[in-house]
Design an enzyme around this catalytic site. Structure first.
Site, PDB file in Angstrom:
ATOM      1  N   CYS A  54       0.876  -1.170   0.000  1.00  0.00           N
ATOM      2  CA  CYS A  54       0.000   0.000   0.000  1.00  0.00           C
ATOM      3  C   CYS A  54       0.916   1.223   0.000  1.00  0.00           C
ATOM      4  CB  CYS A  54      -0.868  -0.038   1.257  1.00  0.00           C
ATOM      5  SG  CYS A  54      -1.910   1.420   1.477  1.00  0.00           S
ATOM      6  N   CYS A 113      -1.047   3.665  -6.593  1.00  0.00           N
ATOM      7  CA  CYS A 113      -1.857   3.070  -5.525  1.00  0.00           C
ATOM      8  C   CYS A 113      -2.092   1.638  -5.986  1.00  0.00           C
ATOM      9  CB  CYS A 113      -3.175   3.820  -5.383  1.00  0.00           C
ATOM     10  SG  CYS A 113      -4.438   2.927  -4.432  1.00  0.00           S
ATOM     11  N   THR A 114      -1.965   0.685  -5.049  1.00  0.00           N
ATOM     12  CA  THR A 114      -1.997  -0.717  -5.469  1.00  0.00           C
ATOM     13  C   THR A 114      -3.373  -1.168  -5.969  1.00  0.00           C
ATOM     14  OG1 THR A 114      -2.310  -1.340  -3.144  1.00  0.00           O
ATOM     15  CG2 THR A 114      -0.058  -1.396  -4.020  1.00  0.00           C
TER      16      THR A 114
END
Ligand code: DGL
Length: 267
Positions: A79, A190-191
């Site tokens: 994250c 952002c994952t």
């Protein structure tokens, strides 16, 4: 926890604010298929990216402690937001444990062309934090770096909406100044965002190169485990597959189902 207390048979813990870290987990499995993975998503407290730093740091440290108590031999903070808030503190708390965070893949993006225009999509917190400012200043002479906070984008992925009408409308508005080849590259910082890569690619233009930090993060974890002698004895690509376990702080069983669905998707 010191190095003698770490068990090489333990799982690799993967932590995210929700389901997005599965984009990193799939890269980890690609290069270390024989390892066991314990994935924890904090969807009950998501999104992290619009919270304040202290709250995200506290949540991340509490979840990391619980994962180590359960025998994790290392931690991937999958994250970008939690990494910028807590990875330095976690490394101070657990100096002997391999802990790897993720940051927006600005470096490969700026090096992908001759002074390219690079759009960096990330959460408001990631973009606001010092860690990101340092990253941008390191590469500012190599390209034009354009940060774009994307509040709300992760929620579509959390709900399992990867190509619905509402998501497309959201992206059309978000990306309206950058569409049809106005940038050379985009970073999915952002994952959660790699799971919306297809509509993002279509809107930005087919020639736009898209980068995310998942693969680099997985390689770094492999390097750290190997250095610490914590890889499983048979960690070759042909090793029998290890176990993957998904857990989530939300009591909505749909989150676990979404994780399995995302894991099965082709990158
Ligand atoms: N997946 C997280 C990241 O990589 C953030 C999503 C959130 O806002 O919780 O930044």
């Amino acid at each position: 926890m010191n190095s003698s207390q770490i068990n090489a048979d333990g799982p690799i813990a993967v932590f995210d604010s929700g389901v997005g870290g599965v984009s990193v987990l799939r890269e980890l499995i690609k290069i270390m298929p024989g390892e066991d993975y314990l994935y924890f998503g904090d969807s009950a407290n998501a999104p992290y990216g619009i919270k304040n730093l202290d709250v995200v740091r506290e949540l991340t440290c509490a979840h990391a402690a619980a994962l180590f108590e359960r025998g994790a031999k290392g931690l991937v903070v999958a994250c970008n937001t939690a990494t910028s808030a807590a990875v330095r503190v976690l490394r101070e708390m657990y100096p002997d444990v391999p802990i790897v965070g993720i940051e927006p893949a600005v470096k490969p993006a700026v090096l992908s062309g001759d002074h390219p225009r690079v759009l960096v999509m990330a959460t408001p917190m990631t973009i606001r934090e010092e860690k990101f400012k340092d990253l941008v200043s390191r590469y500012a002479d190599k390209g034009e770096i354009i940060p774009l906070p994307c509040p709300g984008l992760m929620d579509f992925i959390e709900r399992g909406d990867l190509d619905g009408d509402d998501l497309i409308r959201y992206l059309m508005e978000l990306l309206c100044d950058f569409r049809d080849g106005k940038v050379d590259a985009a970073v999915l910082g952002c994952t959660h965002y790699p799971f919306a890569k297809t509509p993002i690619q279509v809107l930005l233009g087919e020639g736009v190169k898209i980068f995310d930090g998942g693969e680099g993060t997985a390689r770094e974890m492999h390097r750290r485990l190997s250095e610490a002698g914590l890889l499983r004895p048979d960690s070759s690509l042909n090793a029998p597959k290890g176990n993957v376990r998904f857990e989530n702080s939300s009591d909505d069983p749909g989150r676990i189902a979404t994780c399995w669905r995302l894991l099965a998707m082709e990158p």
